[in-house]
Design a protein around this motif. Sequence first.
Motif, PDB file in Angstrom:
ATOM      1  N   LEU A   6       0.834  -1.205   0.000  1.00  0.00           N
ATOM      2  CA  LEU A   6       0.000   0.000   0.000  1.00  0.00           C
ATOM      3  C   LEU A   6       0.870   1.257   0.000  1.00  0.00           C
ATOM      4  O   LEU A   6       1.837   1.342   0.755  1.00  0.00           O
ATOM      5  CB  LEU A   6      -0.880   0.000   1.255  1.00  0.00           C
ATOM      6  CG  LEU A   6      -1.857   1.148   1.403  1.00  0.00           C
ATOM      7  CD1 LEU A   6      -2.957   1.062   0.355  1.00  0.00           C
ATOM      8  CD2 LEU A   6      -2.475   1.153   2.799  1.00  0.00           C
ATOM      9  N   THR A  52     -10.264   2.274   0.825  1.00  0.00           N
ATOM     10  CA  THR A  52     -11.312   1.342   0.392  1.00  0.00           C
ATOM     11  C   THR A  52     -12.201   1.919  -0.708  1.00  0.00           C
ATOM     12  O   THR A  52     -13.107   1.239  -1.180  1.00  0.00           O
ATOM     13  CB  THR A  52     -12.226   0.945   1.572  1.00  0.00           C
ATOM     14  OG1 THR A  52     -12.779   2.145   2.136  1.00  0.00           O
ATOM     15  CG2 THR A  52     -11.468   0.183   2.636  1.00  0.00           C
ATOM     16  N   PHE A  64      -2.371   0.134  -4.586  1.00  0.00           N
ATOM     17  CA  PHE A  64      -2.475  -1.140  -3.872  1.00  0.00           C
ATOM     18  C   PHE A  64      -1.775  -2.190  -4.720  1.00  0.00           C
ATOM     19  O   PHE A  64      -2.113  -2.359  -5.889  1.00  0.00           O
ATOM     20  CB  PHE A  64      -3.954  -1.488  -3.661  1.00  0.00           C
ATOM     21  CG  PHE A  64      -4.175  -2.854  -3.059  1.00  0.00           C
ATOM     22  CD1 PHE A  64      -3.623  -3.185  -1.826  1.00  0.00           C
ATOM     23  CD2 PHE A  64      -4.940  -3.805  -3.715  1.00  0.00           C
ATOM     24  CE1 PHE A  64      -3.822  -4.440  -1.271  1.00  0.00           C
ATOM     25  CE2 PHE A  64      -5.154  -5.062  -3.165  1.00  0.00           C
ATOM     26  CZ  PHE A  64      -4.590  -5.376  -1.943  1.00  0.00           C
ATOM     27  N   ILE A  82      -8.711  -6.083  -0.632  1.00  0.00           N
ATOM     28  CA  ILE A  82      -8.664  -5.269   0.586  1.00  0.00           C
ATOM     29  C   ILE A  82      -9.916  -5.551   1.412  1.00  0.00           C
ATOM     30  O   ILE A  82     -11.027  -5.351   0.941  1.00  0.00           O
ATOM     31  CB  ILE A  82      -8.586  -3.756   0.271  1.00  0.00           C
ATOM     32  CG1 ILE A  82      -7.308  -3.451  -0.530  1.00  0.00           C
ATOM     33  CG2 ILE A  82      -8.602  -2.938   1.569  1.00  0.00           C
ATOM     34  CD1 ILE A  82      -7.071  -1.974  -0.809  1.00  0.00           C
ATOM     35  N   ARG A  84     -12.006  -4.891   5.089  1.00  0.00           N
ATOM     36  CA  ARG A  84     -12.075  -3.902   6.170  1.00  0.00           C
ATOM     37  C   ARG A  84     -12.974  -4.377   7.289  1.00  0.00           C
ATOM     38  O   ARG A  84     -14.094  -4.817   7.047  1.00  0.00           O
ATOM     39  CB  ARG A  84     -12.623  -2.585   5.621  1.00  0.00           C
ATOM     40  CG  ARG A  84     -12.764  -1.503   6.678  1.00  0.00           C
ATOM     41  CD  ARG A  84     -13.234  -0.215   6.045  1.00  0.00           C
ATOM     42  NE  ARG A  84     -13.183   0.892   6.980  1.00  0.00           N
ATOM     43  CZ  ARG A  84     -13.456   2.144   6.652  1.00  0.00           C
ATOM     44  NH1 ARG A  84     -13.811   2.443   5.418  1.00  0.00           N
ATOM     45  NH2 ARG A  84     -13.401   3.109   7.551  1.00  0.00           N
ATOM     46  N   LEU A 167      -4.806  -7.559   2.140  1.00  0.00           N
ATOM     47  CA  LEU A 167      -4.559  -6.509   3.132  1.00  0.00           C
ATOM     48  C   LEU A 167      -5.780  -6.400   4.038  1.00  0.00           C
ATOM     49  O   LEU A 167      -6.905  -6.245   3.559  1.00  0.00           O
ATOM     50  CB  LEU A 167      -4.318  -5.161   2.431  1.00  0.00           C
ATOM     51  CG  LEU A 167      -4.205  -3.929   3.326  1.00  0.00           C
ATOM     52  CD1 LEU A 167      -2.999  -4.014   4.253  1.00  0.00           C
ATOM     53  CD2 LEU A 167      -4.118  -2.652   2.483  1.00  0.00           C
TER      54      LEU A 167
END
Length: 252
Positions: A6, A52, A64, A82, A84, A167
């Motif tokens: 990132l 995001t 990313f 990704i 979250r 991630l």
Amino acid sequence: MNRKILETENVTVSFDGFKALNNLNFSMDAGELRVVIGPNGAGKTTFLDVITGKVQPTEGRVMFKGRNVRRLPEEQIALLGIGRKFQTPRVYLNLTPRENLELACNRNKNVFSTLFGQPSSSERTTVKGLLETIGLTLKADLASALLSHGEKQRLEIGMLVAQSPDLLLVDEPVAGLTDEETENVGDLLLALAESHSILVIEHDMEFVRQIARKVTVLHQGSVLCEGTIDEVQNDPQVIEVYLGEPMTTAEH
Ligand code: ADP
Ligand code: MG
């Protein structure tokens, strides 16, 4: 292979002229566990929103795995890898931890097979391993409503991992937890860090001390300093911006 998972380059986010992020430059390596701290209003949540795709940067780039994800829709960024975790747990309370994990493993599959089909044996193995990792094997078949707040947090971290993101973004995972639950969540993140890249936003200094290798301090939308927890806690600038605000108080 890009070693940086990132990177943000000169990212600015303006809300009606107010810069929630101001020329933010940040980068983390693949495989790193990074903690981002900062006083209230520093821009921590906005930072996750920009990564995001929930918020578009006014200026700058978000990379990313070496790919510019600026302007991609949220769903596409999630599919790129990704995941979250929000501050409050979002588990299905009427389902068991095992069922919640099965659903999370199945998220990309056909909805019908998820609802009516039996989980395949490889999924069962994954779910069994995940239950062990998050320490919920003994409570796997109870309604999730019966779990403590800390157990729900661990379950939700497990659900995030079930989707195999490259991630993991974790927003204040220990806010409102007891000391023992905080330590459990810390141990879980440390275990996951063996095989994942993880970015944790946190306010609880005790917890940061438990898990952090490298800490980034945000202030007024920019990086104020970076280093080990001892380095940042003794940095006069950091002490100054945290003055008047107890460093251990959970923030929302
Ligand atoms: P933190 O999570 O570090 O407390 P935030 O990222 O939530 O900080 O907010 C940073 C600043 O941007 C705050 O001053 C906040 O009031 C402001 N802000 C955040 N979102 C918006 C928005 N949608 N509109 C206007 N101002 C916002
Ligand atoms: Mg916030």
